[in-house]
Design a protein around this motif. Sequence first.
Motif, mmCIF file in Angstrom:
data_model
loop_
_atom_site.group_PDB
_atom_site.id
_atom_site.type_symbol
_atom_site.label_atom_id
_atom_site.label_comp_id
_atom_site.label_asym_id
_atom_site.label_seq_id
_atom_site.Cartn_x
_atom_site.Cartn_y
_atom_site.Cartn_z
ATOM 1 N N THR A 82 14.136 7.205 7.267
ATOM 2 C CA THR A 82 13.030 7.302 8.223
ATOM 3 C C THR A 82 12.262 8.607 8.102
ATOM 4 O O THR A 82 12.755 9.603 7.559
ATOM 5 N N ARG A 83 11.055 8.580 8.640
ATOM 6 C CA ARG A 83 10.175 9.753 8.595
ATOM 7 C C ARG A 83 10.782 10.930 9.346
ATOM 8 O O ARG A 83 10.749 12.068 8.871
ATOM 9 N N ALA A 86 13.575 12.517 7.441
ATOM 10 C CA ALA A 86 13.027 13.240 6.288
ATOM 11 C C ALA A 86 12.455 14.583 6.724
ATOM 12 O O ALA A 86 12.704 15.622 6.095
ATOM 13 N N TYR A 110 6.544 10.631 3.006
ATOM 14 C CA TYR A 110 6.903 9.373 3.657
ATOM 15 C C TYR A 110 5.628 8.594 3.944
ATOM 16 O O TYR A 110 4.511 9.123 3.837
ATOM 17 N N ALA A 131 12.327 12.395 0.529
ATOM 18 C CA ALA A 131 11.416 11.243 0.495
ATOM 19 C C ALA A 131 12.022 10.002 1.120
ATOM 20 O O ALA A 131 13.242 9.803 1.097
ATOM 21 N N CYS A 132 11.155 9.170 1.678
ATOM 22 C CA CYS A 132 11.516 7.800 2.024
ATOM 23 C C CYS A 132 11.231 6.941 0.792
ATOM 24 O O CYS A 132 10.252 7.171 0.077
ATOM 25 N N ARG A 135 7.478 5.167 -0.049
ATOM 26 C CA ARG A 135 6.391 6.083 -0.397
ATOM 27 C C ARG A 135 6.666 6.775 -1.734
ATOM 28 O O ARG A 135 5.736 7.038 -2.505
ATOM 29 N N ARG A 429 8.346 -0.725 3.176
ATOM 30 C CA ARG A 429 7.855 0.631 3.003
ATOM 31 C C ARG A 429 7.187 1.155 4.264
ATOM 32 O O ARG A 429 6.388 2.077 4.213
ATOM 33 N N GLU A 431 8.262 2.964 6.481
ATOM 34 C CA GLU A 431 8.571 4.356 6.767
ATOM 35 C C GLU A 431 8.025 5.265 5.670
ATOM 36 O O GLU A 431 8.278 6.429 5.666
#
Length: 431
Positions: A82-83, A86, A110, A131-132, A135, A429, A431
Amino acid sequence: MSFSSLGLNAELLRAVADAGYSEPSPIQAKAIPACLEGRDVLAAAQTGTGKTAGFTLPILQRLSANHYDRNRPVRALILTPTRELAAQIGESVDKYGKYLNPRLKSDVVYGGVKINPQMMRLRGGVDILVACPGRLLDLVGQNAVKLDRVETLVLDEADRMLDMGFMRDVRKILNLLPKKRQNLLFSATFSKEIRELTSTLLSDPVSIDVAPRNTAAETVSQSVYKADKKVKPALLIHLIKQHNWRQVLVFTATKHMANRVTQHLQKADITAAAIHGNKSQGARTSALAGFKSGEIEVLVATDVAARGIDIAHLPNVINFELPNTPADYVHRIGRTGRAGASGQAVSLVAPDERDQLRQIERLISKSIKVAEAEGFDPNAGHAEMADSRAGTPPPRGNRNGGPRRDSRSADAGDKPARRRRPRSRSAGRSE
């Protein structure tokens, strides 16, 4: 045991001291030496155990000790679901690496925000990339980043990435990495698919399991208030005001209910904000920052959006609705009672949630005490739920207790992927 006994250099020890830590947590004590040796690590670790420092500190030391490449290829890749998580890891990298000379360059990428600024930042190179998965693959497809020089890979909260449908993307990323590298995998649970992944990903790993899974910290007091759905908002407001609670994290099952609960709190002059998948990244970041600073008293969140909320002394967690998966209850209440601090977890349980409560109690092997809300009048609660536009009692069949839980209103990832239709590449994707 002290951090200095783990083999960390003076610059990192100084940053750790600045952060207010003097003794490593159990997972840090075991993970840091193994990571410094270059070993693969398989760790059973939940959020709140200190695992982030357990891998960021040794990564910073190992990278800073090697020769400096002015082109800055990605040498450490940290994948998260998750953002918010991250961003949290990115903050830890910056916090612990601030005294290194030369300083390592890091970045966080992200979805949910424009990709062009991320592409521009990556052009200058980056040593550590958080990173997610979705992205990251988009950026690889745009030739904005290459992964052929990665020395260390971290998969954080691997079980959650599986639940959210990211494993296909993760496997694609693995194929882009050098065969020879260090691998660190952290997961709260180990499903069949996670175990299959570890068997192919890790080589002679150091296994770390510092605490029994599916248990809550002993410092967390747990209680249940039985309440009809229609009076839950009024009961929530009553408890917060009666006990003068500050910094309260409230969990709901859906994005829709998170918004509704936030509105009720605001009408009761309680500063509150919602955080979920339909909120823009700017709104999510702002709400989290306000909550951490104390400007926002109550943060209402869905399970997925709450990943990455890391507050050292968060005192109160409230389950406005019980989670569908018992293990998620443990994840939720694990937000409080960290690092030996005391905390409390309160659940508002409606009649149709009693089966979920029984499943939770079986999982944690204990009965949760039932509490009474002193001075709370359920009938007054009904009045508070009246139609505010007309000041009249709600009509028959109103839905003030919230909609039935279904996949249309659930936050992406609120339920395990196996209970939902397969995600498309773009859906995975989010997130």
